[in-house]
Motif scaffolding. Structure first.
Motif, PDB file in Angstrom:
ATOM      1  N   MET A  19       0.820  -1.197   0.000  1.00  0.00           N
ATOM      2  CA  MET A  19       0.000   0.000   0.000  1.00  0.00           C
ATOM      3  C   MET A  19       0.864   1.261   0.000  1.00  0.00           C
ATOM      4  SD  MET A  19      -2.351   1.715   2.790  1.00  0.00           S
ATOM      5  CE  MET A  19      -0.826   2.551   3.189  1.00  0.00           C
ATOM      6  N   LEU A  20       1.950   1.222   0.758  1.00  0.00           N
ATOM      7  CA  LEU A  20       2.862   2.367   0.803  1.00  0.00           C
ATOM      8  C   LEU A  20       3.501   2.617  -0.554  1.00  0.00           C
ATOM      9  CD1 LEU A  20       4.553   1.769   4.264  1.00  0.00           C
ATOM     10  CD2 LEU A  20       3.184   3.757   3.619  1.00  0.00           C
ATOM     11  N   ARG A  21       3.798   1.547  -1.282  1.00  0.00           N
ATOM     12  CA  ARG A  21       4.389   1.708  -2.610  1.00  0.00           C
ATOM     13  C   ARG A  21       3.428   2.397  -3.570  1.00  0.00           C
ATOM     14  NH1 ARG A  21       7.535  -4.044  -3.259  1.00  0.00           N
ATOM     15  NH2 ARG A  21       9.432  -3.446  -2.123  1.00  0.00           N
ATOM     16  N   GLU A  22       2.126   2.131  -3.397  1.00  0.00           N
ATOM     17  CA  GLU A  22       1.133   2.814  -4.226  1.00  0.00           C
ATOM     18  C   GLU A  22       1.089   4.298  -3.886  1.00  0.00           C
ATOM     19  OE1 GLU A  22      -2.732   1.076  -4.091  1.00  0.00           O
ATOM     20  OE2 GLU A  22      -2.004  -0.955  -4.409  1.00  0.00           O
ATOM     21  N   VAL A  79      -0.906   1.977  14.123  1.00  0.00           N
ATOM     22  CA  VAL A  79      -1.768   1.188  13.239  1.00  0.00           C
ATOM     23  C   VAL A  79      -2.150  -0.053  14.045  1.00  0.00           C
ATOM     24  CG1 VAL A  79      -2.000   0.027  11.032  1.00  0.00           C
ATOM     25  CG2 VAL A  79      -0.507   2.016  11.222  1.00  0.00           C
ATOM     26  N   SER A  80      -3.371  -0.084  14.556  1.00  0.00           N
ATOM     27  CA  SER A  80      -3.718  -1.093  15.555  1.00  0.00           C
ATOM     28  C   SER A  80      -5.041  -1.794  15.278  1.00  0.00           C
ATOM     29  CB  SER A  80      -3.793  -0.429  16.938  1.00  0.00           C
ATOM     30  OG  SER A  80      -4.184  -1.350  17.931  1.00  0.00           O
ATOM     31  N   PRO A 101      -6.968   2.515  12.532  1.00  0.00           N
ATOM     32  CA  PRO A 101      -7.401   1.147  12.834  1.00  0.00           C
ATOM     33  C   PRO A 101      -7.062   0.203  11.682  1.00  0.00           C
ATOM     34  CG  PRO A 101      -9.146   2.732  13.329  1.00  0.00           C
ATOM     35  CD  PRO A 101      -8.091   3.467  12.552  1.00  0.00           C
ATOM     36  N   LYS A 102      -6.669  -1.019  12.020  1.00  0.00           N
ATOM     37  CA  LYS A 102      -6.326  -1.990  10.974  1.00  0.00           C
ATOM     38  C   LYS A 102      -7.539  -2.381  10.139  1.00  0.00           C
ATOM     39  CE  LYS A 102      -2.185  -4.169  12.887  1.00  0.00           C
ATOM     40  NZ  LYS A 102      -1.548  -5.425  13.339  1.00  0.00           N
ATOM     41  N   THR A 103      -8.736  -2.096  10.636  1.00  0.00           N
ATOM     42  CA  THR A 103      -9.948  -2.402   9.882  1.00  0.00           C
ATOM     43  C   THR A 103     -10.240  -1.351   8.809  1.00  0.00           C
ATOM     44  OG1 THR A 103     -11.213  -1.255  11.608  1.00  0.00           O
ATOM     45  CG2 THR A 103     -11.025  -3.652  11.795  1.00  0.00           C
ATOM     46  N   VAL A 108      -8.777   4.836   3.053  1.00  0.00           N
ATOM     47  CA  VAL A 108      -8.786   5.604   4.294  1.00  0.00           C
ATOM     48  C   VAL A 108      -7.371   5.679   4.864  1.00  0.00           C
ATOM     49  CG1 VAL A 108      -9.603   5.652   6.687  1.00  0.00           C
ATOM     50  CG2 VAL A 108     -11.179   5.065   4.836  1.00  0.00           C
ATOM     51  N   MET A 109      -6.663   4.544   4.823  1.00  0.00           N
ATOM     52  CA  MET A 109      -5.304   4.519   5.336  1.00  0.00           C
ATOM     53  C   MET A 109      -4.396   5.446   4.529  1.00  0.00           C
ATOM     54  SD  MET A 109      -3.019   1.166   6.329  1.00  0.00           S
ATOM     55  CE  MET A 109      -4.171   0.673   7.605  1.00  0.00           C
TER      56      MET A 109
END
Length: 199
Positions: A19-22, A79-80, A101-103, A108-109
């Motif tokens: 996701m970070l790479r995106e 990140v929990s 939240p990990k959900t 959103v993240m």
């Protein structure tokens, strides 16, 4: 951009790395499976730390308490899997630059990380409760006092920097807190995070 992922689940780290790479194709992502392993990397300079709270040997906010002083120069985002409003508020009060939240959905993240990288603080809307208010009627000086206060600047230093009295600083803060229905700096910080107020 150097990012450190601290999480004991390899599968989650892998997903977060993708996701970070995106979001940041140029990011150099490092991983640690424990707080101890992360602390061993303290000599490396990071621009962002993503931290899980519950890992072997660390539970709850003890992980944040261990990591925050080691990586003082960069934002630490929790990140929990836990997402209680009380935990989120306490984490922000203890210095986290955000709580994701990990959900959360990937979109959103990504949006949350954009807020943090723009020097904001991300707080999930659910943790803000029913707080409402507006910054529209505040003066530029009141907004500047609020901005400095939310960065953690003491009233005495704000007064010195803006060449006003400490009493005037307190008056400006009281007015801004009333405008946004906040009782203290912590609640004002939640409002700022939710409203997109730039620190």
């Amino acid at each position: 951009m150097r990012v450190l992922l601290i999480d004991d689940h390899a599968l989650f780290r892998r997903g977060l790395r993708l996701m970070l790479r995106e979001l940041m194709p140029e990011a150099d992502v490092s991983e640690a499976d424990s707080c101890a392993a992360a602390i061993d990397m303290a000599d490396s300079a990071f621009d962002l730390v993503l931290l899980d709270l519950n890992m072997p040997g660390m539970q709850g906010l003890s992980a944040l308490d261990a990591i925050k002083p080691v990586f003082k120069q960069c934002p630490v985002v929790v990140v929990s899997g836990e997402d209680s409003p009380t935990l989120i508020r306490t984490a922000i009060q203890d210095g986290a630059a955000g709580f994701i939240p990990k959900t959360s959905e990937p979109e959103v993240m990504q949006a949350a990380l954009r807020v943090v990288l723009a020097r904001g603080v991300y707080v999930p809307a659910d943790a803000l409760g029913a707080q409402t208010g507006s910054l529209e009627n505040l003066t530029p000086r009141q907004l500047e006092v609020l901005r400095r206060a939310l960065k953690g600047t003491p009233n005495k230093l704000i007064a010195r920097e803006l060449n006003i009295s400490e009493g005037t600083v307190k008056s400006h803060l009281s007015a801004t807190f009333r405008a946004i229905n906040a009782r203290n700096r912590t609640e004002a910080l939640y409002f700022a995070a939710h409203s997109g107020f730039k620190l």
